[in-house]
Scaffold this motif. Structure first.
Motif, mmCIF file in Angstrom:
data_model
loop_
_atom_site.group_PDB
_atom_site.id
_atom_site.type_symbol
_atom_site.label_atom_id
_atom_site.label_comp_id
_atom_site.label_asym_id
_atom_site.label_seq_id
_atom_site.Cartn_x
_atom_site.Cartn_y
_atom_site.Cartn_z
ATOM 1 N N VAL A 282 0.807 -1.226 0.000
ATOM 2 C CA VAL A 282 0.000 0.000 0.000
ATOM 3 C C VAL A 282 0.837 1.271 0.000
ATOM 4 O O VAL A 282 0.313 2.344 -0.322
ATOM 5 C CB VAL A 282 -0.960 0.048 1.209
ATOM 6 N N TRP A 283 2.127 1.173 0.338
ATOM 7 C CA TRP A 283 2.933 2.389 0.464
ATOM 8 C C TRP A 283 3.363 2.874 -0.921
ATOM 9 O O TRP A 283 3.941 2.116 -1.698
ATOM 10 C CB TRP A 283 4.158 2.130 1.350
ATOM 11 N N PRO A 284 3.101 4.146 -1.264
ATOM 12 C CA PRO A 284 3.312 4.596 -2.640
ATOM 13 C C PRO A 284 4.751 4.975 -2.983
ATOM 14 O O PRO A 284 5.075 5.145 -4.161
ATOM 15 C CB PRO A 284 2.400 5.825 -2.732
ATOM 16 N N THR A 285 5.613 5.131 -1.977
ATOM 17 C CA THR A 285 6.982 5.584 -2.251
ATOM 18 C C THR A 285 7.974 4.574 -1.662
ATOM 19 O O THR A 285 7.736 3.386 -1.683
ATOM 20 C CB THR A 285 7.203 7.002 -1.686
ATOM 21 N N ALA A 286 9.072 5.056 -1.136
ATOM 22 C CA ALA A 286 10.143 4.171 -0.693
ATOM 23 C C ALA A 286 9.832 3.527 0.654
ATOM 24 O O ALA A 286 9.221 4.143 1.531
ATOM 25 C CB ALA A 286 11.457 4.943 -0.612
ATOM 26 N N VAL A 287 10.315 2.306 0.819
ATOM 27 C CA VAL A 287 10.257 1.604 2.097
ATOM 28 C C VAL A 287 11.683 1.274 2.531
ATOM 29 O O VAL A 287 12.471 0.730 1.755
ATOM 30 C CB VAL A 287 9.421 0.314 2.008
ATOM 31 N N LEU A 288 12.005 1.647 3.766
ATOM 32 C CA LEU A 288 13.285 1.327 4.393
ATOM 33 C C LEU A 288 13.030 0.301 5.482
ATOM 34 O O LEU A 288 12.067 0.450 6.238
ATOM 35 C CB LEU A 288 13.936 2.564 5.019
ATOM 36 N N VAL A 289 13.880 -0.709 5.571
ATOM 37 C CA VAL A 289 13.712 -1.739 6.598
ATOM 38 C C VAL A 289 15.050 -1.978 7.280
ATOM 39 O O VAL A 289 16.071 -2.187 6.615
ATOM 40 C CB VAL A 289 13.193 -3.060 6.001
ATOM 41 N N VAL A 290 15.021 -1.939 8.616
ATOM 42 C CA VAL A 290 16.202 -2.295 9.406
ATOM 43 C C VAL A 290 15.784 -3.373 10.392
ATOM 44 O O VAL A 290 14.677 -3.366 10.917
ATOM 45 C CB VAL A 290 16.787 -1.055 10.125
ATOM 46 N N ARG A 291 16.674 -4.336 10.591
ATOM 47 C CA ARG A 291 16.422 -5.437 11.520
ATOM 48 C C ARG A 291 17.616 -5.580 12.449
ATOM 49 O O ARG A 291 18.754 -5.348 12.057
ATOM 50 C CB ARG A 291 16.249 -6.767 10.772
ATOM 51 N N TYR A 292 17.357 -6.004 13.670
ATOM 52 C CA TYR A 292 18.441 -6.320 14.590
ATOM 53 C C TYR A 292 19.210 -7.551 14.096
ATOM 54 O O TYR A 292 18.617 -8.500 13.585
ATOM 55 C CB TYR A 292 17.903 -6.634 15.991
ATOM 56 N N GLY A 293 20.520 -7.524 14.263
ATOM 57 C CA GLY A 293 21.320 -8.727 14.115
ATOM 58 C C GLY A 293 21.604 -9.203 12.710
ATOM 59 O O GLY A 293 22.029 -10.342 12.517
ATOM 60 N N ARG A 294 21.388 -8.363 11.697
ATOM 61 C CA ARG A 294 21.733 -8.788 10.340
ATOM 62 C C ARG A 294 23.248 -8.966 10.194
ATOM 63 O O ARG A 294 24.028 -8.163 10.713
ATOM 64 C CB ARG A 294 21.277 -7.756 9.314
ATOM 65 N N THR A 295 23.636 -9.987 9.453
ATOM 66 C CA THR A 295 25.028 -10.111 9.052
ATOM 67 C C THR A 295 25.254 -9.292 7.793
ATOM 68 O O THR A 295 24.287 -8.870 7.136
ATOM 69 C CB THR A 295 25.389 -11.576 8.765
ATOM 70 N N ARG A 296 26.505 -9.084 7.441
ATOM 71 C CA ARG A 296 26.764 -8.313 6.219
ATOM 72 C C ARG A 296 26.185 -9.019 4.999
ATOM 73 O O ARG A 296 25.784 -8.353 4.023
ATOM 74 C CB ARG A 296 28.260 -8.039 6.057
ATOM 75 N N GLU A 297 26.122 -10.353 5.033
ATOM 76 C CA GLU A 297 25.558 -11.105 3.910
ATOM 77 C C GLU A 297 24.047 -10.942 3.810
ATOM 78 O O GLU A 297 23.459 -11.210 2.759
ATOM 79 C CB GLU A 297 25.904 -12.591 4.048
ATOM 80 N N GLN A 298 23.396 -10.492 4.897
ATOM 81 C CA GLN A 298 21.938 -10.367 4.914
ATOM 82 C C GLN A 298 21.446 -8.942 4.666
ATOM 83 O O GLN A 298 20.241 -8.719 4.632
ATOM 84 C CB GLN A 298 21.406 -10.841 6.276
ATOM 85 N N ILE A 299 22.355 -7.996 4.482
ATOM 86 C CA ILE A 299 21.956 -6.595 4.383
ATOM 87 C C ILE A 299 20.937 -6.367 3.265
ATOM 88 O O ILE A 299 19.980 -5.608 3.428
ATOM 89 C CB ILE A 299 23.199 -5.701 4.174
ATOM 90 N N ALA A 300 21.125 -7.042 2.146
ATOM 91 C CA ALA A 300 20.259 -6.801 0.985
ATOM 92 C C ALA A 300 19.058 -7.737 0.916
ATOM 93 O O ALA A 300 18.286 -7.665 -0.042
ATOM 94 C CB ALA A 300 21.071 -6.922 -0.299
ATOM 95 N N ASP A 301 18.869 -8.600 1.910
ATOM 96 C CA ASP A 301 17.822 -9.617 1.813
ATOM 97 C C ASP A 301 16.432 -9.020 1.582
ATOM 98 O O ASP A 301 15.655 -9.530 0.755
ATOM 99 C CB ASP A 301 17.799 -10.484 3.078
ATOM 100 N N ASP A 302 16.087 -7.953 2.306
ATOM 101 C CA ASP A 302 14.748 -7.366 2.160
ATOM 102 C C ASP A 302 14.593 -6.669 0.814
ATOM 103 O O ASP A 302 13.491 -6.636 0.252
ATOM 104 C CB ASP A 302 14.468 -6.392 3.302
ATOM 105 N N ILE A 303 15.673 -6.126 0.297
ATOM 106 C CA ILE A 303 15.621 -5.518 -1.037
ATOM 107 C C ILE A 303 15.430 -6.601 -2.084
ATOM 108 O O ILE A 303 14.581 -6.489 -2.979
ATOM 109 C CB ILE A 303 16.900 -4.700 -1.300
ATOM 110 N N ASP A 304 16.197 -7.677 -1.965
ATOM 111 C CA ASP A 304 16.090 -8.771 -2.928
ATOM 112 C C ASP A 304 14.727 -9.441 -2.877
ATOM 113 O O ASP A 304 14.252 -9.975 -3.885
ATOM 114 C CB ASP A 304 17.194 -9.799 -2.670
ATOM 115 N N ALA A 305 14.075 -9.421 -1.693
ATOM 116 C CA ALA A 305 12.737 -10.005 -1.546
ATOM 117 C C ALA A 305 11.633 -9.016 -1.905
ATOM 118 O O ALA A 305 10.446 -9.325 -1.739
ATOM 119 C CB ALA A 305 12.541 -10.498 -0.119
ATOM 120 N N ASP A 306 12.012 -7.836 -2.382
ATOM 121 C CA ASP A 306 11.070 -6.769 -2.727
ATOM 122 C C ASP A 306 10.206 -6.348 -1.539
ATOM 123 O O ASP A 306 9.041 -5.979 -1.686
ATOM 124 C CB ASP A 306 10.178 -7.162 -3.910
#
Length: 358
Positions: A282-306
């Motif tokens: 429903v959000w019409p513009t950008a979405v930023l997501v931060v999570r506790y405890g991400r590794t450097r390999e997981q930084i892009a996971d939410d972007i890759d999952a759209d």
């Protein structure tokens, strides 16, 4: 290696970002006693400007908005001058500056403020949390319930703070509606026992947040405004109920906020990916997501999952002013010194080594 998706440019509101990383807001308690950010603060943010979108630490919009010692403000002429130096430092290095507007509400103690007044909140319910003060930990006191007139004044304070941020040269502001602070206190049924138009139903508990966002957007332009939310986050004594209660509350809130066409929604995420997906839908513009405890390999996971467009970095960026270069080159990262997170001078603040200094 980091995902290629991190390195795609992105347009956020009025600013062009070189990639999908950002600096997450992190309290550092290094402003002057009057809330003015000094030269060291400008150095700190300037060092991290390669992150593109630089979101500052929580910055109070009024005297009553302060909760912790030596946090910055953005409502006096001196504050504007101090932040203008920060904006200049960030812009000189090619970054964009968004100042986070944070009213702590009941998460305060009179010993930490210049006026020494009782904290304010939706209802006279203590957070019952330990608060750091100059004389050691003290329990947060019972706050004073905001009157309707007080609420109107607080909304005006946010409006004035946003205008002050733009006057200081910031590119925008982020409204802090998360992590147990004032806006979050209005949303949560265990901290909001009001019987007027700001309490009771989901719609009423959402009203203050929506009115703050609408006022700030009207003042400086919606494309200069982000908002941070943290559904189910238990910080500050908040308990928003079971998963269905949380989904009902935030589905309504985010749906209403979406109509304002703000620059972005920043979610401090604690695990309900179904709710996060509904925000994305429903959000019409950008979405930023931060999570506790991400590794450097997981930084892009939410972007890759759209699920997100941008991944703000916390401790990685705190300990690595050149974190963008380090991630691009798969270089090692400095570890955070937890003893220097809050207060003090340059140690653990502006003296973390870059690759060029190793």
């Amino acid at each position: 290696m980091t995902s290629p998706s991190l390195w795609q440019p992105f347009t956020l509101g009025r600013v062009e970002l070189p990639h999908r990383l950002a600096l997450a807001p992190m309290t550092r308690n290094r402003a002057n006693p009057d809330g003015t950010p000094g030269p060291l603060v400008a150095t700190y943010y300037g060092q991290r400007a390669s992150l593109g979108l630089v979101i500052t630490e929580g910055t109070q919009p009024s005297d009553d908005g302060q909760g912790y010692p030596n946090t910055p403000g953005i409502y006096t002429p001196a504050h504007i001058v101090g932040w203008s130096n920060v904006a200049d430092a960030v812009h000189a290095e090619g970054g964009a500056l968004f100042i986070q507007l944070m009213h702590v509400g009941r998460m305060s103690h009179p010993d930490n403020t210049t006026h020494h007044r009782q904290p304010v909140a939706p209802s006279a319910i203590s957070a019952d949390q330990d608060m750091f003060t100059a004389t050691g930990p003290q329990k947060t006191p019972v706050p004073r319930e905001l009157s309707i007139s007080d609420i109107e004044t607080t909304i005006a304070d946010f409006r004035h703070a946003a205008a002050s941020a733009i006057a200081a040269g910031a590119d925008g502001v982020e409204i802090h509606g998360a992590n147990g602070y004032l806006l979050h206190q209005f949303l949560s049924p265990n901290s909001n026992h009001r019987a007027d138009q700001y309490g009771g139903s989901v719609e009423n508990r959402s009203r203050f947040v929506i009115e703050v966002a609408a006022a700030v957007a009207e003042e400086i332009g919606a494309d200069r405004v982000g908002i941070r939310l943290s559904p189910s986050m238990p910080l500050g004594g908040i308990n928003e109920g079971d998963i269905e209660s949380v989904r009902t509350q935030y589905t309504h809130l985010v749906g209403e906020l979406a109509t304002l066409n703000l620059a972005y929604l920043h979610v401090h995420h604690v695990g309900d990916d179904e709710l996060l997906r509904s925000f994305r839908d429903v959000w019409p513009t950008a979405v930023l997501v931060v999570r506790y405890g991400r590794t450097r390999e997981q930084i892009a996971d939410d972007i890759d999952a759209d699920l997100a467009d941008i991944a703000p970095l916390g401790q990685f960026a705190l300990a690595n002013p050149d974190v963008v270069e380090r991630l691009r080159n798969d270089a090692p990262l400095n570890d955070v010194d937890p003893t220097t997170l809050y207060g003090g001078g340059e140690t653990g603040y502006t003296d973390y080594p870059t690759l060029a200094r190793v």
